[in-house]
Design a protein around this motif. Sequence first.
Motif, mmCIF file in Angstrom:
data_model
loop_
_atom_site.group_PDB
_atom_site.id
_atom_site.type_symbol
_atom_site.label_atom_id
_atom_site.label_comp_id
_atom_site.label_asym_id
_atom_site.label_seq_id
_atom_site.Cartn_x
_atom_site.Cartn_y
_atom_site.Cartn_z
ATOM 1 N N LEU A 124 59.576 68.002 -24.293
ATOM 2 C CA LEU A 124 58.378 67.266 -24.714
ATOM 3 C C LEU A 124 58.745 65.912 -25.321
ATOM 4 C CD1 LEU A 124 56.168 70.068 -26.321
ATOM 5 C CD2 LEU A 124 55.699 68.801 -24.221
ATOM 6 N N ARG A 125 59.787 65.891 -26.141
ATOM 7 C CA ARG A 125 60.198 64.618 -26.759
ATOM 8 C C ARG A 125 60.660 63.631 -25.698
ATOM 9 N NH1 ARG A 125 64.286 64.084 -29.817
ATOM 10 N NH2 ARG A 125 63.443 62.571 -31.283
ATOM 11 N N ARG A 126 61.420 64.099 -24.707
ATOM 12 C CA ARG A 126 61.880 63.205 -23.641
ATOM 13 C C ARG A 126 60.696 62.651 -22.854
ATOM 14 N NH1 ARG A 126 66.936 66.852 -21.358
ATOM 15 N NH2 ARG A 126 68.457 66.288 -22.993
ATOM 16 N N ASP A 127 59.753 63.522 -22.531
ATOM 17 C CA ASP A 127 58.570 63.055 -21.801
ATOM 18 C C ASP A 127 57.762 62.056 -22.635
ATOM 19 O OD1 ASP A 127 59.317 64.716 -19.759
ATOM 20 O OD2 ASP A 127 57.902 66.320 -20.274
ATOM 21 N N TRP A 128 57.679 62.300 -23.947
ATOM 22 C CA TRP A 128 56.928 61.385 -24.811
ATOM 23 C C TRP A 128 57.604 60.020 -24.873
ATOM 24 C CZ3 TRP A 128 52.763 59.833 -27.044
ATOM 25 C CH2 TRP A 128 52.811 59.002 -28.168
ATOM 26 N N PHE A 129 58.932 59.992 -24.977
ATOM 27 C CA PHE A 129 59.646 58.716 -25.031
ATOM 28 C C PHE A 129 59.509 57.923 -23.730
ATOM 29 C CE2 PHE A 129 62.621 60.593 -28.396
ATOM 30 C CZ PHE A 129 61.883 60.023 -29.420
ATOM 31 N N ARG A 130 59.184 58.621 -22.635
ATOM 32 C CA ARG A 130 59.008 57.934 -21.347
ATOM 33 C C ARG A 130 57.551 57.667 -21.019
ATOM 34 N NH1 ARG A 130 63.132 62.208 -18.497
ATOM 35 N NH2 ARG A 130 65.089 61.320 -19.286
ATOM 36 N N SER A 131 56.658 58.090 -21.883
ATOM 37 C CA SER A 131 55.228 57.922 -21.598
ATOM 38 C C SER A 131 54.800 56.468 -21.774
ATOM 39 C CB SER A 131 54.401 58.810 -22.531
ATOM 40 O OG SER A 131 54.539 58.388 -23.881
ATOM 41 N N GLN A 140 54.596 51.239 -24.498
ATOM 42 C CA GLN A 140 53.785 50.050 -24.732
ATOM 43 C C GLN A 140 53.472 49.809 -26.210
ATOM 44 O OE1 GLN A 140 50.321 50.619 -22.287
ATOM 45 N NE2 GLN A 140 51.522 50.703 -20.385
ATOM 46 N N SER A 141 53.807 50.772 -27.078
ATOM 47 C CA SER A 141 53.541 50.577 -28.501
ATOM 48 C C SER A 141 54.573 49.631 -29.106
ATOM 49 C CB SER A 141 53.555 51.920 -29.232
ATOM 50 O OG SER A 141 54.812 52.542 -29.099
ATOM 51 N N PHE A 142 54.124 48.792 -30.037
ATOM 52 C CA PHE A 142 55.005 47.773 -30.606
ATOM 53 C C PHE A 142 56.071 48.386 -31.503
ATOM 54 C CE2 PHE A 142 56.028 44.556 -33.837
ATOM 55 C CZ PHE A 142 56.503 43.547 -33.014
ATOM 56 N N TYR A 143 55.692 49.405 -32.294
ATOM 57 C CA TYR A 143 56.656 49.970 -33.239
ATOM 58 C C TYR A 143 57.808 50.671 -32.538
ATOM 59 C CZ TYR A 143 54.959 54.762 -32.516
ATOM 60 O OH TYR A 143 54.642 55.987 -31.965
ATOM 61 N N ALA A 144 57.619 51.089 -31.246
ATOM 62 C CA ALA A 144 58.669 51.801 -30.523
ATOM 63 C C ALA A 144 59.873 50.907 -30.252
ATOM 64 C CB ALA A 144 58.122 52.353 -29.209
ATOM 65 N N ARG A 145 59.667 49.601 -30.176
ATOM 66 C CA ARG A 145 60.794 48.682 -29.961
ATOM 67 C C ARG A 145 61.115 47.867 -31.215
ATOM 68 N NH1 ARG A 145 58.900 43.472 -28.575
ATOM 69 N NH2 ARG A 145 56.667 43.335 -28.187
ATOM 70 N N THR A 146 60.796 48.452 -32.362
ATOM 71 C CA THR A 146 61.016 47.784 -33.634
ATOM 72 C C THR A 146 61.987 48.577 -34.488
ATOM 73 O OG1 THR A 146 58.778 46.872 -33.577
ATOM 74 C CG2 THR A 146 59.890 46.871 -35.709
ATOM 75 N N ALA A 161 63.407 43.337 -27.356
ATOM 76 C CA ALA A 161 62.676 43.005 -26.137
ATOM 77 C C ALA A 161 62.158 44.242 -25.415
ATOM 78 C CB ALA A 161 63.574 42.189 -25.198
ATOM 79 N N ALA A 162 62.806 45.385 -25.583
ATOM 80 C CA ALA A 162 62.397 46.608 -24.878
ATOM 81 C C ALA A 162 62.727 47.823 -25.741
ATOM 82 C CB ALA A 162 63.091 46.712 -23.520
ATOM 83 N N VAL A 163 62.058 48.928 -25.440
ATOM 84 C CA VAL A 163 62.264 50.161 -26.216
ATOM 85 C C VAL A 163 63.704 50.666 -26.119
ATOM 86 C CG1 VAL A 163 61.559 52.576 -26.438
ATOM 87 C CG2 VAL A 163 59.840 50.809 -26.047
ATOM 88 N N PRO A 164 64.325 50.706 -24.915
ATOM 89 C CA PRO A 164 65.720 51.184 -24.858
ATOM 90 C C PRO A 164 66.670 50.348 -25.709
ATOM 91 C CG PRO A 164 64.762 51.150 -22.662
ATOM 92 C CD PRO A 164 63.788 50.460 -23.564
ATOM 93 N N TYR A 165 66.429 49.027 -25.800
ATOM 94 C CA TYR A 165 67.289 48.183 -26.624
ATOM 95 C C TYR A 165 67.235 48.634 -28.090
ATOM 96 C CZ TYR A 165 67.124 45.018 -22.576
ATOM 97 O OH TYR A 165 67.198 44.468 -21.316
ATOM 98 N N ALA A 166 66.032 48.916 -28.584
ATOM 99 C CA ALA A 166 65.881 49.335 -29.984
ATOM 100 C C ALA A 166 66.593 50.659 -30.231
ATOM 101 C CB ALA A 166 64.398 49.442 -30.334
ATOM 102 N N HIS A 167 66.486 51.609 -29.281
ATOM 103 C CA HIS A 167 67.150 52.903 -29.452
ATOM 104 C C HIS A 167 68.662 52.750 -29.427
ATOM 105 C CE1 HIS A 167 63.877 56.038 -29.099
ATOM 106 N NE2 HIS A 167 63.211 54.914 -28.912
ATOM 107 N N ILE A 168 69.178 51.906 -28.541
ATOM 108 C CA ILE A 168 70.634 51.708 -28.452
ATOM 109 C C ILE A 168 71.164 51.105 -29.745
ATOM 110 C CG2 ILE A 168 72.433 50.389 -27.291
ATOM 111 C CD1 ILE A 168 70.795 50.702 -24.695
ATOM 112 N N VAL A 169 70.498 50.071 -30.246
ATOM 113 C CA VAL A 169 70.950 49.418 -31.479
ATOM 114 C C VAL A 169 70.848 50.385 -32.661
ATOM 115 C CG1 VAL A 169 70.471 47.549 -33.098
ATOM 116 C CG2 VAL A 169 70.378 47.115 -30.643
ATOM 117 N N ALA A 170 69.767 51.165 -32.734
ATOM 118 C CA ALA A 170 69.614 52.128 -33.832
ATOM 119 C C ALA A 170 70.730 53.172 -33.803
ATOM 120 C CB ALA A 170 68.249 52.795 -33.749
#
Length: 484
Positions: free
Chosen positions: A185-192, A197-203, A329-338
């Motif tokens: 469920l978490r994986r599907d949610w992260f790809r939804s 499209q939410s701003f906080y996801a890439r913050t 710039a994108a959600v994957p970038y934020a996850h990688i840096v975090a």
Amino acid sequence: MSDATGDIGQIIDETTSQRTLAPVAVASQVGLMLGVSLATVFVFNILRPKNKIVYEPKIKYHVGNKVPPRPSDSFLGWVSPLLHTKEPELVDKIGLDAAIFLRFLRMCRWMFTAIAALTCAVLIPVNVIYNLKFVPAKGRDALSMLTIRDLDKSNWIFAHVVVTYAITLTVIVIVWYHWREVVRLRRDWFRSPEYIQSFYARTLMITDVPKKLQSDEGLRAIFESVQVPYPTTSVHIGRKVGRLPDLIEYHNNAVRDLEAVLVRYLKGGKIGKKRPTVRVGGFLGCGGEVKDAIDYYTQKLQRAERAVEEFRNQIDLRKPENYGFASMAAVPYAHIVANMLRHKHPKGTTITLAPNPKDIVWKNLGKSPSEIRRNQTLGWVWLIVVCAFNTIPLLIISVLANLSSLTAYVPFLESWSNASPGSFTFISGVLPPAVSALFGWALPIIMRKLTKYMGAYTHSRMDRAVVARYFAFLVISQLIIFTL
């Protein structure tokens, strides 16, 4: 010698009384709880169709196209959507957290159903057969025959050992299965699309920022010092908001007041014959000035909007806080840096994925480390005091659960037991769980307030802390203290 004989006889009478009252007390408790449950379900089904604004608010006040499944107005009309709504639709309509909570309840249902099936199918027949064969009729009752109390032959106890291992394996398998589904469920949610499209996801959120770096340029310098593979698109240091939360609350109250007036004026889709009024000033309905309620609350709302907008325009001039946000710039970038900075603290800061803004406790986010340490110390002291104080009701509950054993020492209870055994049995069965439920309801609320005081900066973190601390309290109080 006669005194010793009298004491022995008293103990025998007391034991016989307990064996007589225990099954009746348990039966009265089960009957009461079953009656309350059935009455609750019945009243709910009667009230629900006529009070949809209370029981089905999301159907009318939903966000966007997230309309939950609409139940029918029949007596059990809510059961069909409950059974047939699939989990992906639940995640889309009510969110990931709510869907996982429902899955947790489903896991508990199947787990306890499996445990009940094993115990009822194997252990209870073993216990009953053993009691009928080896325990005298005077030494057993309907309740003890279902338990392991009188089993003292190893070949019969072996059945309990086998079932215990079976229950352990069942719990492990069920938890593993649902844990795997939660990961999916978490994986599907992260790809939804909603999350992407939410701003906080890439913050990213930066906390514990030193004073010399409490600026937008200082935040950029922090990221440049660790050489992250993806640049930030914007950075913003937090600012002291001052009266802004109060102004927003004032604005929200004005909106609610205006909506309440308009609902009454436009009730049933028809304009009222007389415009609503409100009395401003005065005391206890006397004096003051009567004004048109719609105009009054509209002007109040407009003044609040202007004040909030003016305050926001000046926010960059206010004193900076020790936290900030950096968007990628994108959600994957934020996850990688975090993930890169998970156990690192560049320039003394802590960098994590930003939570949903609605989940943040903003008052705690701006507290300094020294203030948080002081609050945590005081909070832990208060938490220990509250937990220690809460063990007193548990002692009272343990006494109430054995009222029949006190009849030999408390004349009032003995007189009551002899005069009205029915009411005595009912109270001895119902009072302990009622007292336990009362204090079990209050303690998590106190723990949550203390956790907030100790500096938790998200509501999710508060929930996790409350669950962990309440579980620890139950283990220490119920398992360790009362077992010893």
